[in-house]
Design a protein around this motif. Structure first.
Motif, PDB file in Angstrom:
ATOM      1  N   UNK A 347       0.851  -1.199   0.000  1.00 36.10           N
ATOM      2  CA  UNK A 347       0.000   0.000   0.000  1.00 36.10           C
ATOM      3  C   UNK A 347       0.882   1.243   0.000  1.00 36.10           C
ATOM      4  N   UNK A 348       0.263   2.395  -0.160  1.00 36.66           N
ATOM      5  CA  UNK A 348       0.982   3.667   0.001  1.00 36.66           C
ATOM      6  C   UNK A 348       1.505   4.265  -1.291  1.00 36.66           C
ATOM      7  N   UNK A 349       1.124   3.716  -2.454  1.00 37.85           N
ATOM      8  CA  UNK A 349       1.608   4.283  -3.727  1.00 37.85           C
ATOM      9  C   UNK A 349       0.747   5.484  -4.136  1.00 37.85           C
ATOM     10  N   UNK A 350       1.369   6.582  -4.585  1.00 36.79           N
ATOM     11  CA  UNK A 350       0.570   7.707  -5.099  1.00 36.79           C
ATOM     12  C   UNK A 350      -0.176   7.307  -6.363  1.00 36.79           C
ATOM     13  N   UNK A 351      -1.407   7.771  -6.481  1.00 38.08           N
ATOM     14  CA  UNK A 351      -2.252   7.432  -7.643  1.00 38.08           C
ATOM     15  C   UNK A 351      -2.256   8.640  -8.599  1.00 38.08           C
ATOM     16  N   UNK A 352      -2.001   8.383  -9.867  1.00 42.80           N
ATOM     17  CA  UNK A 352      -1.967   9.453 -10.874  1.00 42.80           C
ATOM     18  C   UNK A 352      -3.144   9.308 -11.836  1.00 42.80           C
ATOM     19  N   UNK A 353      -3.583  10.455 -12.372  1.00 41.15           N
ATOM     20  CA  UNK A 353      -4.545  10.429 -13.481  1.00 41.15           C
ATOM     21  C   UNK A 353      -6.006  10.468 -13.073  1.00 41.15           C
ATOM     22  N   UNK A 354      -6.278  10.703 -11.789  1.00 37.00           N
ATOM     23  CA  UNK A 354      -7.679  10.682 -11.349  1.00 37.00           C
ATOM     24  C   UNK A 354      -8.502  11.774 -12.030  1.00 37.00           C
ATOM     25  N   UNK A 355      -7.915  12.956 -12.129  1.00 35.72           N
ATOM     26  CA  UNK A 355      -8.666  14.067 -12.737  1.00 35.72           C
ATOM     27  C   UNK A 355      -8.924  13.813 -14.212  1.00 35.72           C
ATOM     28  N   UNK A 356      -7.890  13.362 -14.895  1.00 37.34           N
ATOM     29  CA  UNK A 356      -8.033  13.101 -16.333  1.00 37.34           C
ATOM     30  C   UNK A 356      -9.098  12.032 -16.564  1.00 37.34           C
ATOM     31  N   UNK A 357      -9.117  11.021 -15.711  1.00 39.14           N
ATOM     32  CA  UNK A 357     -10.117   9.954 -15.862  1.00 39.14           C
ATOM     33  C   UNK A 357     -11.512  10.520 -15.651  1.00 39.14           C
ATOM     34  N   UNK A 358     -11.668  11.375 -14.641  1.00 35.29           N
ATOM     35  CA  UNK A 358     -12.967  11.994 -14.354  1.00 35.29           C
ATOM     36  C   UNK A 358     -13.413  12.893 -15.502  1.00 35.29           C
ATOM     37  N   UNK A 359     -12.463  13.525 -16.172  1.00 30.25           N
ATOM     38  CA  UNK A 359     -12.795  14.460 -17.258  1.00 30.25           C
ATOM     39  C   UNK A 359     -13.387  13.743 -18.476  1.00 30.25           C
ATOM     40  N   UNK A 360     -13.242  12.433 -18.549  1.00 30.62           N
ATOM     41  CA  UNK A 360     -13.835  11.700 -19.682  1.00 30.62           C
ATOM     42  C   UNK A 360     -15.344  11.533 -19.508  1.00 30.62           C
ATOM     43  N   UNK A 361     -15.848  11.833 -18.316  1.00 27.52           N
ATOM     44  CA  UNK A 361     -17.272  11.622 -18.038  1.00 27.52           C
ATOM     45  C   UNK A 361     -17.501  10.380 -17.188  1.00 27.52           C
ATOM     46  N   UNK A 362     -16.479   9.559 -17.073  1.00 28.48           N
ATOM     47  CA  UNK A 362     -16.588   8.403 -16.168  1.00 28.48           C
ATOM     48  C   UNK A 362     -16.524   8.915 -14.725  1.00 28.48           C
ATOM     49  N   UNK A 363     -17.044   8.136 -13.806  1.00 31.02           N
ATOM     50  CA  UNK A 363     -16.937   8.527 -12.395  1.00 31.02           C
ATOM     51  C   UNK A 363     -16.000   7.544 -11.708  1.00 31.02           C
ATOM     52  N   UNK A 364     -15.077   8.108 -10.937  1.00 30.30           N
ATOM     53  CA  UNK A 364     -14.117   7.261 -10.225  1.00 30.30           C
ATOM     54  C   UNK A 364     -14.553   7.195  -8.763  1.00 30.30           C
ATOM     55  N   UNK A 365     -15.060   6.040  -8.368  1.00 28.23           N
ATOM     56  CA  UNK A 365     -15.396   5.840  -6.963  1.00 28.23           C
ATOM     57  C   UNK A 365     -14.184   5.223  -6.259  1.00 28.23           C
ATOM     58  N   UNK A 366     -13.900   5.743  -5.066  1.00 26.39           N
ATOM     59  CA  UNK A 366     -12.728   5.256  -4.333  1.00 26.39           C
ATOM     60  C   UNK A 366     -13.107   4.114  -3.393  1.00 26.39           C
ATOM     61  N   UNK A 367     -12.198   3.166  -3.233  1.00 27.39           N
ATOM     62  CA  UNK A 367     -12.381   2.095  -2.240  1.00 27.39           C
ATOM     63  C   UNK A 367     -11.222   2.217  -1.246  1.00 27.39           C
TER      64      UNK A 367
END
Ligand code: AMP
Ligand code: GLY
Length: 428
Positions: A347-367
């Protein structure tokens, strides 16, 4: 109104997202929540097993309505506790939550109320179980399913196609691999067919299915690898066409409702039925007394009504007045997980690209995410659920993977074939 959601996964994120859209909601709290839930709710640092502390919080923060995500607090009696303190809460009582908490209890309920399910036998000693397994294979069974009786975080089930692996698993159970949950086991007939997830609301008087869904339980493409909590889902599930839904209603949901009434199980919440569509019709694999995850991410993405209103009507015994409206477009959810899940992972890795993914219209739900020094980092096995709608299932799949491909972290993996069964069906 103030609403409290209990839990910290993708399920709780989609619940907070949807509840926050209700015109009647002033504030959503989530205990303990995760880094994504913070967009819609105030996260409260209380674990899901501190029932008294959660009730104290609900009283002190004037919570008008509580929704419980995971099964453990339901099985531990959170609904009974909240009700005893005058608090409104969505979910079954402890007695009714045994439908998930004990597979033996659930099986007896199904047999008593003539709900179609796999044949099964219950054992509290290894020797009897081993003999029974040998006998099933001698009789020509193509497989058996061994299930630890109690909650085992999704790991207490083995579908075995040979006697040796079944017997090894039985011995793991009795040797404490699942703690006290494995001291009693069920050995079931192995069913064959396509699985579907039916989530239904009940207030004890009425039972109303939500849109159908299908999960992908195995870790890897082509349904290979170990069972997980679910690696992706889509809704609707074409295997549940109108005729099959009618059968599910008359053969499973209506008998379920009559069963809880006859057995005086107080149930005001969601019942999630895992179903195998066999050549002999739909058969119940398991009951869960909470929303399935990731199914709920795909299902609620399509839900167009006011979720709080529907949930309140469920708790108040007025479910017959509730209005359920669905977006016609299919929704597909792909889970991104930490390398190694469902076994050991870092665990503990920084996650990249969340905003770009959201900008496609998809929704990113976090777990399993957390925030550290302003960065979103991985904090669990299943980390994100990316959900997209499309005019067709093919379009929804294309859109979801377009967004998924923009997200990365060290050691991230996902299945690339979510929705394959829907794609493989002949076009109507
Ligand atoms: P459960 O926790 O009971 O849902 O089992 C987890 C998974 O094991 C299910 O989603 C199925 O894929 C599989 N399974 C459970 N029971 C059976 C059965 N009787 N026959 C075939 N597969 C089963
Ligand atoms: N996706 C299956 C479950 O929530 O148990």
């Amino acid at each position: 109104m103030n609403v409290l959601v209990i839990g910290s996964g993708g399920r709780e994120h989609v619940l907070c997202w949807k509840l926050a859209q209700s015109a009647r909601v002033d504030k959503v709290y989530c205990a303990p929540g995760n880094a994504g839930i913070k967009q819609h709710a105030e996260c409260v640092d209380l674990p899901v097993d501190k029932l008294e502390a959660l009730a104290d919080f609900a009283v002190s923060h004037q919570i008008d309505f509580t929704v419980v995500g995971p099964e453990a607090p339901l099985c531990a009696g959170i609904v009974d506790l909240f009700r005893s303190r005058g608090l409104k809460i969505f979910g079954p009582t402890q007695a009714a939550a045994r439908l998930e908490g004990s597979k033996d209890f659930a099986k007896a309920f199904m047999v008593k109320h003539h709900i179609p399910t796999a044949q099964s036998a219950t054992f509290t000693h290894q020797i009897g179980a081993v003999e029974y397994i040998a006998k099933q294979f001698d009789r020509g069974a193509r497989g058996v399913v061994v299930k630890a009786d109690g909650l085992a975080a999704g790991k207490g089930v083995l579908v075995a196609y040979d006697p040796d692996s079944a017997i090894d698993f039985v011995s793991d159970c009795f040797n404490g691999a699942f703690g006290s949950s494995g001291k009693k086991i069920l050995i079931e007939e192995c069913l064959f067919g396509e699985e579907a997830s039916i989530l239904a609301l009940t207030d004890g008087k009425t039972i109303v299915p939500l849109a159908s869904a299908q999960d992908h339980k195995r870790a890897f493409d082509n349904d290979e690898g170990p069972n997980t909590g679910g690696m992706g889902a889509y809704s609707p599930a074409p295997v549940v066409d109108a005729a099959m839904m009618e059968r599910i209603q008359s053969e499973i949901l209506t008998p379920f409702l009559k069963g809880i009434q006859a057995d005086k199980l107080d149930y005001k919440g969601i019942i999630f039925v895992g179903i195998m569509i066999t050549d002999d019709g739909p058969k119940v694999l398991e009951f869960n007394v909470r929303f399935g995850d990731p199914e709920v991410q795909a299902v609620l993405r399509r839900f167009e009504g006011d979720l709080l209103d529907v949930m309140q009507k469920t708790v108040d015994g007025r479910l017959d007045e509730a209005e359920l409206r669905w977006n016609d477009q299919p929704a597909v959810c792909v889970v991104l997980a930490s390398g190694g899940y469902p076994e050991h992972y870092e665990k503990g890795f920084p996650i990249f690209g969340l905003e770009a993914a959201g900008a496609t219209g998809a929704i990113v739900f976090h777990a399993g995410t957390a925030e550290k020094c302003g960065e979103i980092i991985t904090a669990g096995g299943r980390v994100l659920g990316v959900t997209a709608l499309g005019a067709t299932i093919t379009e929804a799949i294309d859109k979801v993977y377009e967004a998924v491909d923009l997200i990365e972290w060290d050691d991230c993996f996902c299945r690339r074939d979510i929705g394959f069964r829907a794609l493989a069906r002949p076009k109507k």
